[in-house]
Write a protein that holds these residues in place. Structure first.
Motif, PDB file in Angstrom:
ATOM      1  N   GLY A 171      29.435 -28.532 -19.057  1.00 54.61           N
ATOM      2  CA  GLY A 171      28.610 -28.013 -20.148  1.00 54.61           C
ATOM      3  C   GLY A 171      27.300 -28.770 -20.285  1.00 54.61           C
ATOM      4  O   GLY A 171      27.092 -29.815 -19.664  1.00 54.61           O
ATOM      5  N   PRO A 172      26.409 -28.264 -21.118  1.00 51.55           N
ATOM      6  CA  PRO A 172      25.100 -28.904 -21.324  1.00 51.55           C
ATOM      7  C   PRO A 172      25.180 -30.065 -22.319  1.00 51.55           C
ATOM      8  O   PRO A 172      26.227 -30.320 -22.896  1.00 51.55           O
ATOM      9  CB  PRO A 172      24.262 -27.751 -21.897  1.00 51.55           C
ATOM     10  CG  PRO A 172      25.255 -26.927 -22.651  1.00 51.55           C
ATOM     11  CD  PRO A 172      26.550 -27.024 -21.883  1.00 51.55           C
ATOM     12  N   ARG A 173      24.070 -30.765 -22.498  1.00 49.54           N
ATOM     13  CA  ARG A 173      23.899 -31.801 -23.527  1.00 49.54           C
ATOM     14  C   ARG A 173      24.951 -32.910 -23.461  1.00 49.54           C
ATOM     15  O   ARG A 173      25.407 -33.404 -24.486  1.00 49.54           O
ATOM     16  CB  ARG A 173      23.895 -31.164 -24.928  1.00 49.54           C
ATOM     17  CG  ARG A 173      22.841 -30.075 -25.128  1.00 49.54           C
ATOM     18  CD  ARG A 173      22.688 -29.689 -26.580  1.00 49.54           C
ATOM     19  NE  ARG A 173      23.891 -29.161 -27.199  1.00 49.54           N
ATOM     20  CZ  ARG A 173      24.315 -27.908 -27.073  1.00 49.54           C
ATOM     21  NH1 ARG A 173      23.629 -27.044 -26.337  1.00 49.54           N
ATOM     22  NH2 ARG A 173      25.426 -27.516 -27.675  1.00 49.54           N
ATOM     23  N   GLY A 174      25.381 -33.250 -22.232  1.00 49.49           N
ATOM     24  CA  GLY A 174      26.335 -34.343 -22.098  1.00 49.49           C
ATOM     25  C   GLY A 174      27.753 -33.979 -22.481  1.00 49.49           C
ATOM     26  O   GLY A 174      28.599 -34.856 -22.648  1.00 49.49           O
ATOM     27  N   MET A 175      28.058 -32.690 -22.621  1.00 50.56           N
ATOM     28  CA  MET A 175      29.429 -32.282 -22.980  1.00 50.56           C
ATOM     29  C   MET A 175      30.417 -32.580 -21.865  1.00 50.56           C
ATOM     30  O   MET A 175      31.614 -32.699 -22.093  1.00 50.56           O
ATOM     31  CB  MET A 175      29.485 -30.780 -23.244  1.00 50.56           C
ATOM     32  CG  MET A 175      28.910 -30.374 -24.554  1.00 50.56           C
ATOM     33  SD  MET A 175      29.192 -28.613 -24.794  1.00 50.56           S
ATOM     34  CE  MET A 175      28.235 -28.360 -26.267  1.00 50.56           C
ATOM     35  N   GLY A 176      29.910 -32.659 -20.635  1.00 51.79           N
ATOM     36  CA  GLY A 176      30.805 -32.854 -19.509  1.00 51.79           C
ATOM     37  C   GLY A 176      31.675 -31.630 -19.286  1.00 51.79           C
ATOM     38  O   GLY A 176      31.364 -30.519 -19.737  1.00 51.79           O
ATOM     39  N   SER A 177      32.790 -31.857 -18.603  1.00 52.10           N
ATOM     40  CA  SER A 177      33.688 -30.732 -18.306  1.00 52.10           C
ATOM     41  C   SER A 177      34.885 -30.718 -19.241  1.00 52.10           C
ATOM     42  O   SER A 177      35.877 -30.044 -18.981  1.00 52.10           O
ATOM     43  CB  SER A 177      34.158 -30.818 -16.849  1.00 52.10           C
ATOM     44  OG  SER A 177      34.692 -32.104 -16.600  1.00 52.10           O
ATOM     45  N   TRP A 178      34.779 -31.450 -20.341  1.00 54.51           N
ATOM     46  CA  TRP A 178      35.898 -31.505 -21.296  1.00 54.51           C
ATOM     47  C   TRP A 178      35.894 -30.248 -22.158  1.00 54.51           C
ATOM     48  O   TRP A 178      35.730 -30.308 -23.381  1.00 54.51           O
ATOM     49  CB  TRP A 178      35.796 -32.770 -22.145  1.00 54.51           C
ATOM     50  CG  TRP A 178      35.578 -34.027 -21.374  1.00 54.51           C
ATOM     51  CD1 TRP A 178      34.439 -34.765 -21.310  1.00 54.51           C
ATOM     52  CD2 TRP A 178      36.529 -34.703 -20.534  1.00 54.51           C
ATOM     53  NE1 TRP A 178      34.616 -35.849 -20.489  1.00 54.51           N
ATOM     54  CE2 TRP A 178      35.893 -35.837 -19.992  1.00 54.51           C
ATOM     55  CE3 TRP A 178      37.861 -34.453 -20.182  1.00 54.51           C
ATOM     56  CZ2 TRP A 178      36.523 -36.723 -19.126  1.00 54.51           C
ATOM     57  CZ3 TRP A 178      38.496 -35.331 -19.319  1.00 54.51           C
ATOM     58  CH2 TRP A 178      37.836 -36.443 -18.812  1.00 54.51           C
ATOM     59  N   LEU A 179      36.021 -29.126 -21.539  1.00 55.64           N
ATOM     60  CA  LEU A 179      35.886 -27.837 -22.227  1.00 55.64           C
ATOM     61  C   LEU A 179      37.085 -26.935 -21.954  1.00 55.64           C
ATOM     62  O   LEU A 179      37.548 -26.852 -20.814  1.00 55.64           O
ATOM     63  CB  LEU A 179      34.622 -27.106 -21.745  1.00 55.64           C
ATOM     64  CG  LEU A 179      33.292 -27.823 -21.949  1.00 55.64           C
ATOM     65  CD1 LEU A 179      32.181 -27.112 -21.191  1.00 55.64           C
ATOM     66  CD2 LEU A 179      32.948 -27.907 -23.445  1.00 55.64           C
ATOM     67  N   VAL A 180      37.592 -26.287 -22.972  1.00 59.53           N
ATOM     68  CA  VAL A 180      38.576 -25.222 -22.782  1.00 59.53           C
ATOM     69  C   VAL A 180      37.883 -23.909 -23.130  1.00 59.53           C
ATOM     70  O   VAL A 180      37.066 -23.847 -24.061  1.00 59.53           O
ATOM     71  CB  VAL A 180      39.853 -25.430 -23.628  1.00 59.53           C
ATOM     72  CG1 VAL A 180      40.824 -26.348 -22.924  1.00 59.53           C
ATOM     73  CG2 VAL A 180      39.535 -25.976 -25.020  1.00 59.53           C
ATOM     74  N   LEU A 181      38.233 -22.880 -22.383  1.00 60.96           N
ATOM     75  CA  LEU A 181      37.485 -21.630 -22.441  1.00 60.96           C
ATOM     76  C   LEU A 181      38.310 -20.480 -23.000  1.00 60.96           C
ATOM     77  O   LEU A 181      39.531 -20.449 -22.870  1.00 60.96           O
ATOM     78  CB  LEU A 181      37.014 -21.241 -21.032  1.00 60.96           C
ATOM     79  CG  LEU A 181      36.224 -22.291 -20.248  1.00 60.96           C
ATOM     80  CD1 LEU A 181      35.918 -21.766 -18.845  1.00 60.96           C
ATOM     81  CD2 LEU A 181      34.935 -22.651 -20.978  1.00 60.96           C
ATOM     82  N   GLY A 182      37.607 -19.524 -23.565  1.00 60.34           N
ATOM     83  CA  GLY A 182      38.224 -18.266 -23.972  1.00 60.34           C
ATOM     84  C   GLY A 182      37.210 -17.165 -23.765  1.00 60.34           C
ATOM     85  O   GLY A 182      36.011 -17.428 -23.548  1.00 60.34           O
ATOM     86  N   ALA A 183      37.668 -15.914 -23.793  1.00 62.67           N
ATOM     87  CA  ALA A 183      36.741 -14.795 -23.602  1.00 62.67           C
ATOM     88  C   ALA A 183      37.222 -13.593 -24.398  1.00 62.67           C
ATOM     89  O   ALA A 183      38.419 -13.444 -24.674  1.00 62.67           O
ATOM     90  CB  ALA A 183      36.642 -14.444 -22.116  1.00 62.67           C
ATOM     91  N   LEU A 184      36.274 -12.765 -24.772  1.00 64.10           N
ATOM     92  CA  LEU A 184      36.572 -11.506 -25.441  1.00 64.10           C
ATOM     93  C   LEU A 184      35.881 -10.404 -24.631  1.00 64.10           C
ATOM     94  O   LEU A 184      34.650 -10.302 -24.626  1.00 64.10           O
ATOM     95  CB  LEU A 184      36.038 -11.544 -26.877  1.00 64.10           C
ATOM     96  CG  LEU A 184      36.319 -10.334 -27.755  1.00 64.10           C
ATOM     97  CD1 LEU A 184      37.816 -10.128 -27.940  1.00 64.10           C
ATOM     98  CD2 LEU A 184      35.661 -10.504 -29.123  1.00 64.10           C
ATOM     99  N   VAL A 185      36.698  -9.631 -23.925  1.00 62.28           N
ATOM    100  CA  VAL A 185      36.153  -8.530 -23.125  1.00 62.28           C
ATOM    101  C   VAL A 185      36.113  -7.313 -24.036  1.00 62.28           C
ATOM    102  O   VAL A 185      37.102  -7.011 -24.714  1.00 62.28           O
ATOM    103  CB  VAL A 185      37.056  -8.247 -21.902  1.00 62.28           C
ATOM    104  CG1 VAL A 185      36.476  -7.114 -21.057  1.00 62.28           C
ATOM    105  CG2 VAL A 185      37.214  -9.503 -21.054  1.00 62.28           C
ATOM    106  N   SER A 186      34.984  -6.615 -24.070  1.00 54.75           N
ATOM    107  CA  SER A 186      34.920  -5.470 -24.982  1.00 54.75           C
ATOM    108  C   SER A 186      34.074  -4.339 -24.408  1.00 54.75           C
ATOM    109  O   SER A 186      33.278  -4.526 -23.487  1.00 54.75           O
ATOM    110  CB  SER A 186      34.359  -5.903 -26.350  1.00 54.75           C
ATOM    111  OG  SER A 186      32.959  -5.880 -26.347  1.00 54.75           O
TER     112      SER A 186
END
Ligand code: SF4
Ligand code: SF4
Length: 377
Positions: A171-186
């Protein structure tokens, strides 16, 4: 439908896709997502690589990844008539190093607090309801890891970050890869808007976050990474979370202190370090660690009742009682070969591994792991 007021929760702008997108992203911010962006619902641009990865068996024990491939590669097959993919991310850690204790196995940081599937799904479902009220008759599908959708690729297209050589989203701004993702397909027509503030084509994050760096590749304890691809059949994270069977013998002594998951490639990545800048980006409260690990000796001795009594969250329960003990037997092997570990810790684990290895009524995969670890000494 009357033209809704953009300032209320249950009404989105009527006809302008850009205004709709801005409204949806504002709702995402109010729901507390660290990042949100919108991609079109086009097919994967990496279909060929994905199929080759599957054909080579690099999905390991995750047989489901080889199923519904057409759906996985095209959100319009997953949701007929889909026009947009809203991508969101929570930040779950800031990369601060763990206090390592000899003989204690660690849990991957993403699994230390509340179950991210529950945390993200609840907010995406609330958002889907708001959208349904604003756009009746449209279709929505919430995806949090369990739906056949290449969430990481869509997230990259939506500007949530860039995929690194370790195949995780940075991620940006120093977030690193410590991210969990979700999505809403519509099926709602939304204009693609990137999380980094631009429209597609005007990327503001670095095109390649890696350059000549190979730190994640060098840090991987099982040589599972080649640039931009992870061989899940060699990955400690995939083994300890997804693989219910007997581990290949060569894993013994190479899983380090990982009991469930593995953060080694993220811990090594310069983008995922706890810097002054990265600490300015909040982590979501729900992922505050309940615990960071368990003593290996304790897990090796767990009965089914002990496993239940450990009150594992939904993510951690993905590995059953036998898997936890098998993982502990493998991690114990890493302690046995680490001469820096205190002798009493090595002796106690060696003795417990012998009990497991010699017990004819022991679960086969746990016994095999114990034997493999004992063969190292
Ligand atoms: S999670 Fe661990 S084993 Fe898997 S690729 Fe990353 S460093 Fe390697
Ligand atoms: S460690 Fe280096 S090569 Fe790996 S993802 Fe991070 S920047 Fe890229």
């Amino acid at each position: 439908m009357a033209t809704p007021d953009a300032g209320t929760a249950a009404a989105g702008p009527g006809s302008d896709p850009v205004a709709r997108s801005r409204w949806v992203l504002a709702r995402c911010a109010q729901h507390g997502f660290a990042l949100a962006g919108i991609a079109d619902a086009g097919p994967s641009s990496r279909a060929e690589e994905y199929r080759a990865w599957i054909d080579a068996g690099r999905h390991g024990a995750m047989a489901y990844l080889a199923e519904q491939v057409d759906r996985r590669l095209d959100p319009r097959v997953l949701v007929p008539g889909a026009r947009s993919v809203l991508c969101v991310a929570d930040r779950y850690a800031d990369g601060r190093p763990d206090r390592r204790v000899p003989g204690v196995g660690r849990i991957g940081r993403y699994a230390r607090g509340e179950d991210y599937h529950v945390v993200i799904r609840a907010r995406l479902e609330a958002l889907a309801e708001e959208l349904l009220e604003a756009y009746p008759g449209e279709r929505f599908r919430v995806c949090v890891d369990t739906a056949p959708l290449l969430e990481r690729e869509h997230a990259e297209r939506a500007g949530l970050g860039r995929i690194g050589k370790h195949s995780l989203l940075i991620g940006p701004r120093g977030m690193g890869s410590w991210l969990v993702l979700g999505a809403l397909v519509s099926t709602v027509e939304l204009a693609p808007v990137r999380a980094d503030g631009g429209m597609p084509g005007g990327a503001t994050v670095d095109a390649d976050p890696c350059g000549a760096c190979t730190r994640c590749i060098d840090a991987c304890p099982t040589d599972a990474i080649v640039p931009w691809s992870v061989d899940a059949s060699r990955c400690v994270s995939a083994l300890t979370i997804e693989d219910r069977g007997t581990a290949a013998e060569w894993f013994a002594g190479r899983t380090e202190d990982w009991l469930f998951g593995c953060d080694a490639c993220q811990e090594a990545c310069p983008h995922s370090q706890p810097t002054v800048r990265s600490r300015r980006v909040a982590t979501h409260e729900a992922y505050r660690a309940h615990r960071t690990g368990f003593p290996l000796l304790e897990v090796l001795g767990w009965t089914e009742d002990d496993w239940e009594a450990a009150q594992l969250n939904g993510v951690l329960r993905r590995a059953g009682h036998a898997m936890w003990r098998r993982n502990a037997a493998l991690a114990a092997g890493s302690v046995l070969v680490d001469r820096a570990s205190p002798a009493e810790v090595r002796d106690a684990l060696g003795a417990q591994l012998s009990v497991v290895a010699l017990n004819p009524s022991e679960t086969p995969e746990v016994r095999a792991a114990a034997r493999a670890s004992l063969r190292l000494v």
